[in-house]
Write a protein that holds these residues in place. Structure first.
Motif, PDB file in Angstrom:
ATOM      1  N   SER A  56     -26.635  -5.670 -48.031  1.00  0.00           N
ATOM      2  CA  SER A  56     -25.973  -5.794 -46.741  1.00  0.00           C
ATOM      3  C   SER A  56     -24.517  -5.399 -46.929  1.00  0.00           C
ATOM      4  O   SER A  56     -23.897  -5.728 -47.930  1.00  0.00           O
ATOM      5  CB  SER A  56     -26.076  -7.240 -46.250  1.00  0.00           C
ATOM      6  N   LEU A  57     -23.977  -4.709 -45.954  1.00  0.00           N
ATOM      7  CA  LEU A  57     -22.601  -4.241 -46.034  1.00  0.00           C
ATOM      8  C   LEU A  57     -21.889  -4.548 -44.730  1.00  0.00           C
ATOM      9  O   LEU A  57     -22.399  -4.253 -43.655  1.00  0.00           O
ATOM     10  CB  LEU A  57     -22.587  -2.724 -46.285  1.00  0.00           C
ATOM     11  N   ARG A  58     -20.730  -5.139 -44.838  1.00  0.00           N
ATOM     12  CA  ARG A  58     -19.910  -5.388 -43.654  1.00  0.00           C
ATOM     13  C   ARG A  58     -18.711  -4.459 -43.711  1.00  0.00           C
ATOM     14  O   ARG A  58     -18.082  -4.309 -44.746  1.00  0.00           O
ATOM     15  CB  ARG A  58     -19.428  -6.836 -43.614  1.00  0.00           C
ATOM     16  N   THR A  59     -18.414  -3.832 -42.575  1.00  0.00           N
ATOM     17  CA  THR A  59     -17.242  -2.980 -42.484  1.00  0.00           C
ATOM     18  C   THR A  59     -16.741  -2.971 -41.049  1.00  0.00           C
ATOM     19  O   THR A  59     -17.453  -3.395 -40.140  1.00  0.00           O
ATOM     20  CB  THR A  59     -17.557  -1.547 -42.984  1.00  0.00           C
ATOM     21  N   ASP A  60     -15.531  -2.486 -40.862  1.00  0.00           N
ATOM     22  CA  ASP A  60     -14.982  -2.457 -39.519  1.00  0.00           C
ATOM     23  C   ASP A  60     -15.541  -1.260 -38.735  1.00  0.00           C
ATOM     24  O   ASP A  60     -16.101  -0.326 -39.299  1.00  0.00           O
ATOM     25  CB  ASP A  60     -13.450  -2.404 -39.559  1.00  0.00           C
ATOM     26  N   GLU A  61     -15.380  -1.322 -37.443  1.00  0.00           N
ATOM     27  CA  GLU A  61     -15.947  -0.308 -36.548  1.00  0.00           C
ATOM     28  C   GLU A  61     -15.391   1.086 -36.831  1.00  0.00           C
ATOM     29  O   GLU A  61     -16.135   2.072 -36.803  1.00  0.00           O
ATOM     30  CB  GLU A  61     -15.673  -0.691 -35.087  1.00  0.00           C
ATOM     31  N   GLU A  62     -14.105   1.188 -37.119  1.00  0.00           N
ATOM     32  CA  GLU A  62     -13.492   2.495 -37.375  1.00  0.00           C
ATOM     33  C   GLU A  62     -14.085   3.149 -38.624  1.00  0.00           C
ATOM     34  O   GLU A  62     -14.364   4.351 -38.630  1.00  0.00           O
ATOM     35  CB  GLU A  62     -11.970   2.345 -37.520  1.00  0.00           C
ATOM     36  N   THR A  63     -14.272   2.373 -39.682  1.00  0.00           N
ATOM     37  CA  THR A  63     -14.880   2.907 -40.896  1.00  0.00           C
ATOM     38  C   THR A  63     -16.297   3.370 -40.631  1.00  0.00           C
ATOM     39  O   THR A  63     -16.715   4.445 -41.077  1.00  0.00           O
ATOM     40  CB  THR A  63     -14.853   1.856 -42.022  1.00  0.00           C
TER      41      THR A  63
END
Length: 81
Positions: A7-14
């Protein structure tokens, strides 16, 4: 090679940037993220190898002479005055 899910969490822009690159290359988001991770790991391994090599050289007493160091500085520092 066996693959596993993570699982990976990242911001919307990335995520938008990842999707843009993946779309431009006609690849999946998964493919692009895996390529980016592999590239980052390769860079870290090269850096680690370089550090180990320089430490080995230092342990062997291989250092630049004072004259060699001064010559490098002289190339980049303008004389005072």
């Amino acid at each position: 090679m066996t693959t596993r899910s993570i699982s990976l969490r990242t911001d919307e822009e990335t995520l938008k940037k990842i999707d843009a690159y993946a779309g431009a290359e006609d690849r999946s988001r998964n493919w692009w993220i895996n390529r980016a991770i592999a590239s980052a790991l390769e860079a870290e391994e090269r850096w680690d190898d370089l550090i180990r090599e320089r430490l080995r050289e230092a342990d062997e007493g291989k250092f630049a002479t004072d004259e060699e160091v001064e010559a490098v500085f002289a190339k980049y520092i303008a004389p005072a005055g």
